[in-house]
Design a protein around this motif. Structure first.
Motif: not given
Length: 413
Positions: A95-100, A383-394, A397-402
């Protein structure tokens, strides 16, 4: 004032690389304005987070997992954790690659193909994708399957053969350079190749695969010294601190420290003999050619120069050299580098806000590309923490909180 934009504004980079060479290439793209998404293993992160001798202290006892190694090569990135060995993780990458625009990876040859994340598989999703693979030995050949690290290539590619104390002197032998220079240069070569591929795509609309090898960079780095061998068929000797071009070029000793002198050209050599009040040396048959000064009688010449230089301080000699236009520089320990007036003038120590650091900031090394007149490289984020932006990035690309919570429970992210 005309508004300027970053050179790579709007370019999206997926950085699946680890340790140093690949991350350096992605960081260069980030410095130039690209949106770099760093993909790391859940909980563990990039292997490079554990390399180095110092770590950024975290606020309120937080473990930042940011070693000096990681900190030097991962600014201007957002971090997402993804286990690409699981189907759900592979889906996230796709999904990330589609717009990369660019994907950088440095897994062993064929590793990502097992998960359908190789170039051919991802090109089917995004034909405009530029896919850069950084490996030790390249994608093909008898050694392609081997893992490789910087020191191995300093040994294999010829750099150590021409670095170290000359034969016949105490401690003689090959020597590895201190920094991970092969990794660093390979990262730059990868970034250059990606920029070239972006230019090609802007004309044709076509993406491409880029095969970058540390081995190739290590051989190319030996540069003019290797070319000496290719032309002459004789391996040049190690010169220690001696220059590889003209002479005299070497360390000289002063009353309060040491300097590096580079007076290799005939005119510089003439000026030096006048400065030393020994103009007869210019015509001396031992030193009247570059070959004689740089190689045949180098040790004898440096003894003469050091006998003279030991009478002065480094500041006195620098002023004298500057006054007659002879290239020379004072040797600095690492702490002294940052006291150099020109280093300060060029703003090479870049204090960068860091929301998770104990001090609230971290000192980074500025990009050498920061002085472009229209599109300078910039440091925007630490530099970011491990997975600092995981929720933001997901979520982009269409992933909700659940769904994100489910993936976290399954150790996919």
């Amino acid at each position: 004032m005309m508004e300027t934009k970053a050179a790579l504004e709007g370019v999206k980079v997926i950085d699946m690389s680890r340790v140093f060479a690949g991350p350096v290439s992605a960081q260069i793209l980030g410095d130039l304005g690209a949106d770099v998404i760093k993909v790391e293993r859940p909980k563990v992160g990039d292997d490079g987070r554990g390399y180095g001798l110092a770590w950024v202290p975290g606020k309120d006892g937080l473990e930042t997992h940011q070693s000096s190694f990681f900190t030097a090569s991962n600014r201007n990135k957002r971090s997402i954790t993804v286990n690409h060995a699981k189907p759900e993780g592979q889906d996230i990458i796709r999904e990330l690659v589609r717009t990369a625009d660019v994907l950088i990876e440095n897994y062993k040859v064929g590793d990502l193909k097992r998960y359908g994340l190789d170039y051919e598989s991802l090109r089917a999703i995004n034909p405009r994708l530029i896919y850069c693979s950084v490996t030790g030995f390249g994608q093909t050949g008898p050694m392609a399957a081997r893992a490789g690290y910087d020191g191995l290539f300093q040994a294999t590619g010829g750099m150590m053969a021409v670095t170290g104390i000359p034969d016949g002197q105490p401690g003689a032998g090959p020597l590895k350079a201190g920094p991970s220079l092969v990794d660093f240069v390979t990262g730059h070569n990868a970034a250059l190749a990606i920029l070239g591929a972006l230019m090609y795509r802007s004309r044709t609309g076509e993406g491409q695969f880029i095969d970058i090898a540390l081995l190739d960079s290590s051989v190319a780095m030996v540069s003019h010294i290797m070319q000496d061998y290719l032309i002459g068929g004789v391996a040049p000797p190690r010169f220690g601190n001696g220059g590889n071009g003209g002479g005299p070029a070497d360390i000289i000793h002063c009353t309060d420290g040491i300097m590096y002198l580079s007076a290799g050209g005939d005119e510089h050599w003439r000026r030096l003999t006048v400065l030393m009040e020994q103009p007869e040396l210019y015509e001396d048959p031992r030193f009247n050619s570059n070959m004689k000064r740089a190689k045949l009688h180098r040790v004898e010449l440096m003894d003469i120069i050091n006998e003279w230089s030991r009478r002065f301080t480094t500041a006195e000699l620098q002023a004298m050299f500057d006054g007659v236009g002879i290239p020379a520089a004072r040797y600095n320990d690492l702490d002294e580098v940052w006291d150099e007036p020109q280093v300060k003038h060029r703003n090479l120590r870049a204090a960068t806000p860091h929301p998770w650091a104990e001090s609230g900031s971290v000192d980074l090394i500025a990009s050498p590309l920061a002085h472009m007149s229209r599109t300078p490289a910039t440091i925007r984020t630490a530099p970011p923490l491990i997975g600092e932006h995981t929720d933001e990035i997901l979520k982009t690309i269409g992933y909700d909180d659940a769904r994100i919570a489910d993936l976290r429970a399954l150790n996919v992210i």
